[in-house]
Design a protein around this motif. Structure first.
Motif, PDB file in Angstrom:
ATOM      1  N   GLN A 125      -5.701  10.365   6.089  1.00 22.78           N
ATOM      2  CA  GLN A 125      -4.737  11.452   6.409  1.00 22.78           C
ATOM      3  C   GLN A 125      -3.326  11.202   5.787  1.00 22.78           C
ATOM      4  O   GLN A 125      -2.846  12.141   5.238  1.00 22.78           O
ATOM      5  CB  GLN A 125      -4.279  11.557   7.879  1.00 22.78           C
ATOM      6  CG  GLN A 125      -4.890  12.715   8.446  1.00 22.78           C
ATOM      7  CD  GLN A 125      -5.045  12.585   9.880  1.00 22.78           C
ATOM      8  OE1 GLN A 125      -4.635  11.438  10.509  1.00 22.78           O
ATOM      9  NE2 GLN A 125      -5.591  13.770  10.556  1.00 22.78           N
ATOM     10  N   GLN A 126      -3.142   9.811   5.485  1.00 17.18           N
ATOM     11  CA  GLN A 126      -1.814   9.479   4.865  1.00 17.18           C
ATOM     12  C   GLN A 126      -1.897   9.735   3.340  1.00 17.18           C
ATOM     13  O   GLN A 126      -1.054  10.272   2.609  1.00 17.18           O
ATOM     14  CB  GLN A 126      -1.645   7.885   4.897  1.00 17.18           C
ATOM     15  CG  GLN A 126      -1.341   7.418   6.319  1.00 17.18           C
ATOM     16  CD  GLN A 126       0.233   7.470   6.445  1.00 17.18           C
ATOM     17  OE1 GLN A 126       1.005   7.723   5.480  1.00 17.18           O
ATOM     18  NE2 GLN A 126       0.654   7.382   7.669  1.00 17.18           N
ATOM     19  N   THR A 145      -2.326  -0.157   5.834  1.00 14.66           N
ATOM     20  CA  THR A 145      -2.271  -0.895   7.117  1.00 14.66           C
ATOM     21  C   THR A 145      -2.354   0.528   8.244  1.00 14.66           C
ATOM     22  O   THR A 145      -2.526   0.206   9.446  1.00 14.66           O
ATOM     23  CB  THR A 145      -0.909  -1.555   7.659  1.00 14.66           C
ATOM     24  OG1 THR A 145      -0.030  -0.836   7.300  1.00 14.66           O
ATOM     25  CG2 THR A 145      -1.077  -2.817   6.732  1.00 14.66           C
ATOM     26  N   SER A 146      -2.423   1.679   7.684  1.00 14.12           N
ATOM     27  CA  SER A 146      -2.445   2.784   8.673  1.00 14.12           C
ATOM     28  C   SER A 146      -3.721   2.973   9.280  1.00 14.12           C
ATOM     29  O   SER A 146      -4.857   2.670   8.905  1.00 14.12           O
ATOM     30  CB  SER A 146      -2.112   4.069   7.760  1.00 14.12           C
ATOM     31  OG  SER A 146      -2.481   5.212   8.577  1.00 14.12           O
ATOM     32  N   ALA A 196       1.063   5.414  -2.675  1.00 16.05           N
ATOM     33  CA  ALA A 196      -0.134   5.088  -1.642  1.00 16.05           C
ATOM     34  C   ALA A 196       0.308   3.530  -1.393  1.00 16.05           C
ATOM     35  O   ALA A 196       0.096   2.874  -0.266  1.00 16.05           O
ATOM     36  CB  ALA A 196      -1.230   5.294  -2.002  1.00 16.05           C
ATOM     37  N   LEU A 197       0.443   2.686  -2.387  1.00 17.59           N
ATOM     38  CA  LEU A 197       0.468   1.348  -2.512  1.00 17.59           C
ATOM     39  C   LEU A 197       1.721   1.061  -1.608  1.00 17.59           C
ATOM     40  O   LEU A 197       1.855   0.151  -0.893  1.00 17.59           O
ATOM     41  CB  LEU A 197       0.515   0.592  -3.585  1.00 17.59           C
ATOM     42  CG  LEU A 197      -0.775   0.455  -4.345  1.00 17.59           C
ATOM     43  CD1 LEU A 197      -0.690  -0.178  -5.881  1.00 17.59           C
ATOM     44  CD2 LEU A 197      -1.619  -0.495  -3.593  1.00 17.59           C
ATOM     45  N   GLY A 198       2.825   1.901  -1.792  1.00 16.10           N
ATOM     46  CA  GLY A 198       4.141   1.537  -1.504  1.00 16.10           C
ATOM     47  C   GLY A 198       4.354   2.040   0.263  1.00 16.10           C
ATOM     48  O   GLY A 198       4.952   1.480   0.648  1.00 16.10           O
ATOM     49  N   SER A 199       3.556   2.841   0.674  1.00 16.39           N
ATOM     50  CA  SER A 199       3.662   3.356   1.970  1.00 16.39           C
ATOM     51  C   SER A 199       2.623   2.704   2.835  1.00 16.39           C
ATOM     52  O   SER A 199       2.033   1.590   2.480  1.00 16.39           O
ATOM     53  CB  SER A 199       3.063   4.796   1.982  1.00 16.39           C
ATOM     54  OG  SER A 199       1.607   4.842   1.978  1.00 16.39           O
ATOM     55  N   ASP A 200       2.554   3.050   3.932  1.00 11.41           N
ATOM     56  CA  ASP A 200       1.654   2.118   5.032  1.00 11.41           C
ATOM     57  C   ASP A 200       0.346   2.627   4.967  1.00 11.41           C
ATOM     58  O   ASP A 200      -0.516   2.403   5.893  1.00 11.41           O
ATOM     59  CB  ASP A 200       2.241   2.241   6.368  1.00 11.41           C
ATOM     60  CG  ASP A 200       2.625   3.682   6.748  1.00 11.41           C
ATOM     61  OD1 ASP A 200       2.013   4.386   5.856  1.00 11.41           O
ATOM     62  OD2 ASP A 200       3.089   3.886   7.855  1.00 11.41           O
ATOM     63  N   VAL A 201      -0.277   3.162   3.899  1.00  4.24           N
ATOM     64  CA  VAL A 201      -1.504   3.564   3.917  1.00  4.24           C
ATOM     65  C   VAL A 201      -2.584   2.482   4.167  1.00  4.24           C
ATOM     66  O   VAL A 201      -3.353   2.445   4.834  1.00  4.24           O
ATOM     67  CB  VAL A 201      -1.988   4.223   2.457  1.00  4.24           C
ATOM     68  CG1 VAL A 201      -3.524   4.261   2.439  1.00  4.24           C
ATOM     69  CG2 VAL A 201      -1.199   5.529   2.520  1.00  4.24           C
ATOM     70  N   GLY A 239     -11.825   6.903   4.479  1.00  4.80           N
ATOM     71  CA  GLY A 239     -12.280   6.668   5.966  1.00  4.80           C
ATOM     72  C   GLY A 239     -10.952   7.097   6.801  1.00  4.80           C
ATOM     73  O   GLY A 239      -9.820   7.363   6.435  1.00  4.80           O
ATOM     74  N   THR A 240     -11.380   7.532   8.190  1.00  8.12           N
ATOM     75  CA  THR A 240     -10.403   8.093   8.910  1.00  8.12           C
ATOM     76  C   THR A 240      -9.922   6.795   9.792  1.00  8.12           C
ATOM     77  O   THR A 240      -8.789   7.197  10.724  1.00  8.12           O
ATOM     78  CB  THR A 240     -11.096   9.237   9.922  1.00  8.12           C
ATOM     79  OG1 THR A 240     -12.113   8.730  10.225  1.00  8.12           O
ATOM     80  CG2 THR A 240     -11.229  10.402   8.968  1.00  8.12           C
ATOM     81  N   GLY A 241     -10.680   6.018   9.889  1.00  9.13           N
ATOM     82  CA  GLY A 241      -9.810   4.913  10.893  1.00  9.13           C
ATOM     83  C   GLY A 241      -9.702   3.613  10.110  1.00  9.13           C
ATOM     84  O   GLY A 241     -10.285   3.256   8.902  1.00  9.13           O
TER      85      GLY A 241
END
Ligand code: GDP
Length: 297
Positions: free
Chosen positions: A73-74, A67-68, A60-65, A18-20
């Motif tokens: 895009q992330q 909550t992004s 992906a888990l460690g980034s802000d994906v 998803g994009t949002g």
């Protein structure tokens, strides 16, 4: 077109997040499962897929994906970076000797595109500033291979060093080098014998040629259409010869792309060029980043 199936499946897996809004760990898990399947179906080596999926997942888990605002895009960015890294990260150009001639020894199984690639490389190198490549016909077991190289030489206007089929290929390679020094050729490209299958005799001959000419590059041509076999071939040649790089041919076909994605991480040797057609100008320097962008669309 190469990578078609893989492209579609990766893009669809990533777009599903998803994009949002935000995504859950469960969404991410589902996406990783699809990425894994897409890579396996593209004939990427199993071990390579495992490591790749693990890296993407951890990032992906460690980034802000989670909550992004734009998880897709992330994730796309992470997959892009990891694909680029998988194919070697940076472009690795040819090594040129500070004391010409630079010696490039070509190796590969019969039919992989070795002789054609000799011509393509000669043209590429010449157009990029090195003068007068000398092409060497050291595949003495197939008279047709010698004729083919001579035809290519004529087409491009480059000299072909050839002594027919009765002279030892090690002597041919060595003597060609002597001639190149006398004539001032800046680059020597040696076309060696291929066989239908890897065998000790072939490897011994290639080792002897390597010893005789001390090449700056040993480039292996592998056929992208042969998938995992190309990777096994690369591994065997690398063990026997300690190659310096790989040319993946026939990437213009509808290959699933597994070889291009696996070879670097299995052999730890860079892909230096890809063959994109039968014509002598169909050679492209390999840029991992561009290839990744092409796959991800
Ligand atoms: P060798 O036996 O390894 O020397 O292989 P050749 O150079 O004779 O090539 C075998 C066949 O593959 C020939 O028909 C070439 O035209 C073709 N070929 C080589 N490279 C490519 C490529 O990048 N794309 C395509 N489509 N065909 C290629």
């Amino acid at each position: 077109m190469a990578f078609e199936g893989l492209s579609e499946r990766l893009q669809s897996a990533i777009s599903q997040v998803g994009t949002g809004g935000t995504i859950t760990e469960a969404d991410l898990k589902q996406m990783m499962r699809e990425i894994r399947l897409a890579l396996l179906e593209a004939d990427v080596n199993f071990q390579v897929v495992k490591t790749f999926v693990k890296s993407v997942n951890e990032r992906a888990l460690g980034s802000d994906v989670l909550t992004s605002l734009s998880p897709a895009q992330q994730v796309l960015k992470i997959v892009d970076e990891e694909l680029t890294a998988l194919m070697g990260g940076e472009r690795e150009p040819l090594n040129f000797s500070s004391k010409p001639p630079t010696v490039i020894m070509m190796a590969g199984l019969q039919g992989a595109g070795k002789t054609t690639t000799v011509g393509k490389l000669a043209k590429y190198i010449n157009e990029n500033g090195k003068k007068k490549p000398l092409l060497v016909a050291a595949d003495v077991y197939r008279p047709a291979a010698i004729d083919q190289l001579e035809t290519i030489g004529r087409q491009l206007g480059f000299e072909v060093y050839s002594r027919g089929t009765e002279v030892n290929p090690v002597d041919i390679a060595y003597d060609a080098l002597t001639q190149a020094r006398m004539q001032g050729n800046e680059v020597v490209i040696i076309d060696t014998a291929g066989r239908l299958h890897i065998n000790e005799e072939l490897m011994n001959e290639l080792r002897e040629i390597k010893l005789a000419v001390d090449p700056d590059e040993i480039l292996l041509t592998v056929d992208a259409m042969t998938g995992q076999d190309a990777v096994n071939v690369a591994q065997s040649f690398n063990e026997a010869l300690d190659i310096t790089g790989v040319v993946i041919t026939k990437l213009d076909g509808d290959t699933r792309g597994g070889a291009a994605l696996s070879i670097r991480s299995i052999t730890n040797k860079p892909i230096k060029f890809t063959g994109q057609g039968e014509q002598l100008d169909a050679l492209e320097p390999f840029y991992p980043e561009r290839m990744s962008s092409r796959i991800l669309g």
